[in-house]
Design an enzyme around this catalytic site. Sequence first.
Site, mmCIF file in Angstrom:
data_model
loop_
_atom_site.group_PDB
_atom_site.id
_atom_site.type_symbol
_atom_site.label_atom_id
_atom_site.label_comp_id
_atom_site.label_asym_id
_atom_site.label_seq_id
_atom_site.Cartn_x
_atom_site.Cartn_y
_atom_site.Cartn_z
ATOM 1 N N LYS A 29 0.856 -1.204 0.000
ATOM 2 C CA LYS A 29 0.000 0.000 0.000
ATOM 3 C C LYS A 29 0.883 1.243 0.000
ATOM 4 O O LYS A 29 1.739 1.406 0.865
ATOM 5 C CB LYS A 29 -0.905 -0.019 1.226
ATOM 6 C CG LYS A 29 -1.705 1.259 1.433
ATOM 7 C CD LYS A 29 -2.455 1.224 2.763
ATOM 8 C CE LYS A 29 -3.082 2.570 3.092
ATOM 9 N NZ LYS A 29 -3.713 2.571 4.434
ATOM 10 N N ASP B 101 -2.294 10.454 4.004
ATOM 11 C CA ASP B 101 -3.698 10.087 4.162
ATOM 12 C C ASP B 101 -4.388 11.051 5.132
ATOM 13 O O ASP B 101 -4.212 10.965 6.345
ATOM 14 C CB ASP B 101 -3.819 8.652 4.687
ATOM 15 C CG ASP B 101 -5.266 8.228 4.855
ATOM 16 O OD1 ASP B 101 -6.150 8.868 4.251
ATOM 17 O OD2 ASP B 101 -5.505 7.237 5.575
ATOM 18 N N LYS C 94 -9.534 12.467 9.348
ATOM 19 C CA LYS C 94 -8.892 12.039 10.591
ATOM 20 C C LYS C 94 -8.798 13.202 11.570
ATOM 21 O O LYS C 94 -8.943 14.368 11.184
ATOM 22 C CB LYS C 94 -7.475 11.518 10.290
ATOM 23 C CG LYS C 94 -7.425 10.271 9.432
ATOM 24 C CD LYS C 94 -5.984 9.856 9.182
ATOM 25 C CE LYS C 94 -5.898 8.630 8.289
ATOM 26 N NZ LYS C 94 -6.397 7.422 8.954
ATOM 27 N N ASP D 267 1.759 6.194 5.679
ATOM 28 C CA ASP D 267 0.750 5.278 5.162
ATOM 29 C C ASP D 267 1.208 4.609 3.867
ATOM 30 O O ASP D 267 0.445 3.853 3.258
ATOM 31 C CB ASP D 267 -0.574 6.022 4.938
ATOM 32 C CG ASP D 267 -1.788 5.145 5.183
ATOM 33 O OD1 ASP D 267 -1.641 4.091 5.825
ATOM 34 O OD2 ASP D 267 -2.887 5.514 4.722
ATOM 35 N N ASP E 266 -11.924 7.107 4.507
ATOM 36 C CA ASP E 266 -10.683 6.784 5.209
ATOM 37 C C ASP E 266 -10.363 5.292 5.138
ATOM 38 O O ASP E 266 -9.339 4.856 5.650
ATOM 39 C CB ASP E 266 -10.776 7.240 6.669
ATOM 40 C CG ASP E 266 -9.412 7.273 7.358
ATOM 41 O OD1 ASP E 266 -8.394 7.409 6.651
ATOM 42 O OD2 ASP E 266 -9.368 7.151 8.585
ATOM 43 N N GLU F 284 -9.376 3.751 2.527
ATOM 44 C CA GLU F 284 -8.895 3.898 1.152
ATOM 45 C C GLU F 284 -7.844 2.872 0.758
ATOM 46 O O GLU F 284 -7.694 2.546 -0.421
ATOM 47 C CB GLU F 284 -8.344 5.314 0.949
ATOM 48 C CG GLU F 284 -6.894 5.546 1.342
ATOM 49 C CD GLU F 284 -6.602 5.326 2.836
ATOM 50 O OE1 GLU F 284 -5.447 4.976 3.156
ATOM 51 O OE2 GLU F 284 -7.514 5.498 3.665
ATOM 52 N N ARG G 282 -7.583 -0.357 1.218
ATOM 53 C CA ARG G 282 -8.126 -1.593 0.621
ATOM 54 C C ARG G 282 -8.586 -1.371 -0.811
ATOM 55 O O ARG G 282 -8.615 -2.305 -1.608
ATOM 56 C CB ARG G 282 -9.245 -2.133 1.501
ATOM 57 C CG ARG G 282 -10.477 -1.274 1.585
ATOM 58 C CD ARG G 282 -11.296 -1.547 2.826
ATOM 59 N NE ARG G 282 -10.598 -1.108 4.027
ATOM 60 C CZ ARG G 282 -11.082 -1.237 5.264
ATOM 61 N NH1 ARG G 282 -12.263 -1.801 5.452
ATOM 62 N NH2 ARG G 282 -10.401 -0.813 6.300
#
Length: 517
Positions: A275, A280, A287, A298, A357, A359, A361
Amino acid sequence: MNITVVCKQIQAQAVDAIVVNLCEDVALANGASAAVDTALGSTDGVPGSGAISRLTALGDFRGRLNEVALIYGNGLIPATRVLVVGLGKSEALSAERVRQASATAIRKARDLGCKRVASVVHGAGIGGMDPRIAARATVDGALTGAYQFREHRSKGDDTQRIAELVLVEHDRAKIDAIKSGVREGEAIATAVNTARRWVNLAPNALNPQVLADEARKQAQHIGLSCEVLGEAEIRQLGMGALLAVSQGSANPPRFVVLDTAPDIGTEPDLLLIGKGVTFDSGGYSIKTAEGMLTMKGDMAGAAAVIAATLALHELKAPRRIVALAPMVENMISGGATRPGDVITTMAGITVEIANTDAEGRLILADAIHYAKRFRPRAIVDIATLTGVSAMAMGEGVAASLISNNDGLCARLLSASESSGERLWRMPLFAEYADKIKSDYADIKNTGGSKGGLGASAYFLKRFVDHSAAGEQSFPPAWAHIDMAGMAFASDTRGTSVRGASGFGVRTLIELALSGER
């Protein structure tokens, strides 16, 4: 740090510091430690009466893991200083303990201002470890333990560094194995430190384009095949999930493909996916300010996958490895994806965006479908995916492992044990499928507050299992590593240095270099 191997006596080295070791349950120094002990002021050469023995007799040094004692040479030996590092209990000696002890000792030597250091190969003597494995761990620990990140400092590079590390072994029969281990340790440590650097860089210094460019540059330098797909190519492939996450950012997405053996015509034994969300914000499911502070990390999964593949190419891994790294920023703008939007993935599966959030996956889903064109025997993805994993495992303690294949899972757990990067297997119950059911699309991208870790993994499993109409079914062995809570180390201890951890690099390398699957 320049590393050399010599066949000599450790106590004869004229350096700023020599490093020897002692186990916690060993009353008297032995091997190289005993030779140094004898040289440091023993009476008429009587064993057990030197400076190291005096320290242990007084209880000032017990040999506990990562304990370090400093002794001055005082002209009795050519070295200015002696560092004695603890290995812990002898029956618990392992490559990970060697890595930790080596890191601790070298960092201490660096902090003392040493430039030239000589060290024994921890574990290769009385410890009875394979000299190659012991040397690999010693060098890996030394290089990762000495790591420092200073690129954003206004004063420039004012760090202390050790210029030379000499590994000393008196048994000539072990020298070739030790030299082999040194090469492996350098490659692995370089990969860990490369991943650390990328994660440590500020998000305005590292975006999808920068990370893709760095991957391509390093791959070209060592002759590793690297393809970088731009936004137009990503759109042409129909990667609607990747584009949906990226569309709120001014920085366009990238998709990196590394291949250690693109011309051999055989299916990859292993395909790695990382990933790569370079920052993010959470999107419209924003967040908290505190939660956003470490979101430059991230992309730690992508960093681990790219760095590990670079190392595997240099180590001449005996099987074809392909690595994929989807890279995006998840930002907020007038064009950003909204909660409630429905998108179409590369696989043709429609997804309701229940939470912007969730995102990671989404971009992994498109990468998993893209991976199938290679027809790999096994797919392993790694991602900072869910806060639930960090809550379950403990921040900085372990990553979650979920798999559809017991054999692949067992190999990953074995690689984890060897690497010192803890994984813990979690279940993949069929009931998790209910958590991601949608009233408006094929599935939704989150199971809500009660969906947790299993729902996120089951979302990915849907794409592993998917076959479009007319396609031959192809469900490979698959494993998902959720490394949330593991991207950063909160303190400096052993090989850990406060900041980015490089987690996952060693485990992926161990997996790829392990026996036939």
